[in-house]
Design an enzyme around this catalytic site. Structure first.
Site, PDB file in Angstrom:
ATOM      1  CE  LYS A 165      -2.699   1.067   3.752  1.00 44.05           C
ATOM      2  NZ  LYS A 165      -2.476   2.460   4.188  1.00 44.05           N
TER       3      LYS A 165
ATOM      4  NE  ARG B 137      -5.918   8.182  10.991  1.00 43.16           N
ATOM      5  CZ  ARG B 137      -5.241   7.433  10.119  1.00 43.16           C
ATOM      6  NH1 ARG B 137      -5.847   6.967   9.034  1.00 43.16           N
ATOM      7  NH2 ARG B 137      -3.981   7.150  10.335  1.00 43.16           N
TER       8      ARG B 137
ATOM      9  CD  GLN C 189      -0.001   8.390   7.060  1.00 45.99           C
ATOM     10  OE1 GLN C 189      -0.607   9.227   7.737  1.00 45.99           O
ATOM     11  NE2 GLN C 189      -0.544   7.235   6.715  1.00 45.99           N
TER      12      GLN C 189
ATOM     13  CG  ASP D 210       0.430   0.191   9.367  1.00 44.08           C
ATOM     14  OD1 ASP D 210      -0.047   1.021  10.167  1.00 44.08           O
ATOM     15  OD2 ASP D 210       0.828   0.508   8.229  1.00 44.08           O
TER      16      ASP D 210
ATOM     17  NE  ARG E  32      -5.547  -0.105  13.123  1.00 41.20           N
ATOM     18  CZ  ARG E  32      -4.819   0.069  12.029  1.00 41.20           C
ATOM     19  NH1 ARG E  32      -3.513   0.181  12.118  1.00 41.20           N
ATOM     20  NH2 ARG E  32      -5.397   0.133  10.850  1.00 41.20           N
TER      21      ARG E  32
ATOM     22  NE  ARG F 230      -2.567  -1.656   8.329  1.00 38.97           N
ATOM     23  CZ  ARG F 230      -2.242  -1.903   7.069  1.00 38.97           C
ATOM     24  NH1 ARG F 230      -2.410  -3.101   6.560  1.00 38.97           N
ATOM     25  NH2 ARG F 230      -1.756  -0.936   6.303  1.00 38.97           N
TER      26      ARG F 230
END
Ligand code: S3P
Length: 442
Positions: free
Chosen positions: A30, A132, A179, A326, A357, A400
């Protein structure tokens, strides 16, 4: 196993598996698929991308670059993309709002890139992405001279950007985020003078490799990254995208914890800024071997063979976190069958991924009868857990999490079943996941 079945359009049922056997070619990476499209849009000429990930996040990147005037041909079946780059100054003012969907990568990369252009653009995303953190990109981009603003006092998307006239600056990254690093390096291509990044720059290095291969004036010192802006022409770069280790992680864990498993994962990218999951699983006792190691487009690639093993508890924290951030939902499943207390620390970034998460793992594993002790930056699980219970679990639209829960379903006692609500979100990074699961689980 009872193969996954989808009784309703949003739920899928997973049963225990007797054996896991076979070969899987996981879809393209990705992170590299995004970079291949976005970076080549500002390259000179035509770039051919193969094994592109046709996941929803990467399709958001294609859609946004098309709105910015780039011609892109995408063949979903062949998984190929052709990008007709228009050079560093070639993007056009979009006539409508850009939509990054669920993709933090698209939004954060574009916030930096568009800061180099003297026109107005607005980027939005879905409900998850609009909650986010964006202050991490807005604040430094403003320091560079970008006119960028966001909702709620410059903390959230939608983002409104009018760029141009960026100046040199030095900035210490406060979070180890590739990022954010990429966002600032892209802006740095357009700045008058040096963009010097220090602080937490150790995270996946695909951007550094890629931009350097395109000819960007990027220099790495012991503890900084320096973009000597403004950049001259960047070469278009053909890319064969390796398999995504973040997708392979689900099979690495499933086969390690299952009592009768032998899987081969073909052509997986094993860039060492991404292989923390393999290091941790091996420390826990996993049986993972590399075969047919080679370099594809400047990135290391290997076939991974993984067999059943007895795992000891894992201790995950500190500088390894960016190398496996991740993969923590998958590693949480490994903790279920490992002997002792497995612990994750220093991972508060998990709170601001596609969903929180840490909270989601605690709640959904709880439905399977597993007690997860949480802390602000992680969690711990006592293993091995006996008597997992079948249940209906929620993915929160997080790809995920949906896949990690599915892998946990393979470990249920015979006769028990797990239903995953909102299972389609796996398509964000792994189209074909449910078919691969049905094929290898016997
Ligand atoms: C990504 C970086 C990571 C990762 C995300 C993809 C990238 O995010 O979680 O899935 O492509 O650079 P952060 O940089 O925010 O940690």
């Amino acid at each position: 196993m009872s193969a996954p079945t989808a009784p309703s359009s949003t739920r899928i049922t997973i049963g225990s598996a007797r054996r896991l056997r076979g070969e899987i070619t996981v879809p393209g990476d990705k992170a590299l698929s995004h970079r291949a499209v976005i970076f080549n849009s500002i390259g000179e000429g035509v770039a051919h991308i193969t094994n592109f990930l046709p996941g929803e996040d990467c399709l958001s990147s294609i859609a946004c670059m098309r709105q910015l005037g780039i011609q892109i041909e995408f063949d979903e079946e062949a998984r190929t993309v052709v990008v007709h780059g228009k050079g560093l100054r070639g993007l056009e003012e979009p006539s409508d709002i850009l939509n990054a969907g669920n993709s933090g990568t698209t939004m954060r990369f574009l916030s930096g890139l568009l800061s180099g252009f003297p026109f107005q653009s607005v980027i939005t995303g879905d409900g998850s992405l609009r909650s986010r953190p964006m202050k991490r990109v807005i604040e430094p981009l403003k320091l560079m001279g970008s006119n960028i603003s966001g909702r709620k006092n410059d903390t959230l998307a939608p983002l409104v950007i009018r760029g141009g006239n960026l100046k040199s600056f030095r900035y210490d990254l406060p979070v180890a985020s590739a990022q954010l690093k990429t966002c600032l390096l892209l802006a740095g291509l357009y700045a008058e003078g040096d963009t010097v990044l220090g602080g937490l720059i150790e995270s996946r290095d695909h951007t550094e490799r890629f931009l350097t291969a395109m000819g960007a004036p990027l220099e790495k010192t012991a503890d900084t990254l320096v973009m000597h802006g403004p950049a001259r022409d960047l070469k278009a770069l053909d890319v064969e995208v390796p398999g995504d280790i973040s997708s392979a992680a689900f099979w690495l864990v499933a086969a390690s914890v299952h009592p009768d498993a032998d899987l081969t994962l073909r052509k997986v990218g094993v860039n060492e800024t991404r292989t923390g999951v393999i290091d941790v699983l091996r420390q826990m006792g996993a049986d993972i071997t590399f075969e047919n190691e080679t370099l594809v487009g400047g990135e290391p690639v290997a076939d991974l063979r993984v067999k059943s093993a007895r795992l000891q508890a894992g201790h995950i924290g500190g500088s390894i976190i960016p190398r496996l951030v991740d993969e923590i939902p998958a590693l949480a499943v490994a903790a279920l069958l490992a002997e002792g207390t497995s612990e994750v620390r220093d991972a508060s970034e998990l709170r601001v991924k596609e969903t929180d998460r840490i909270a989601a793992i605690a709640k959904e594993f709880g439905r399977l009868g597993v007690e997860v002790a949480t802390r602000s930056d992680g969690f711990s699980i006592n293993g091995p857990v006996s008597g997992l219970k079948g249940s209906l679990v929620e993915s929160y639209g997080d790809h995920r999490l949906a896949m990690a829960l599915a892998i946990a379903g393979l470990l249920l006692p015979a006769g028990e079943a797990l239903e995953v609500e909102d299972f389609h979100c796996a398509d964000v990074s792994y189209p074909g996941f449910w078919d691969d699961l049905a094929r290898i689980a016997e």
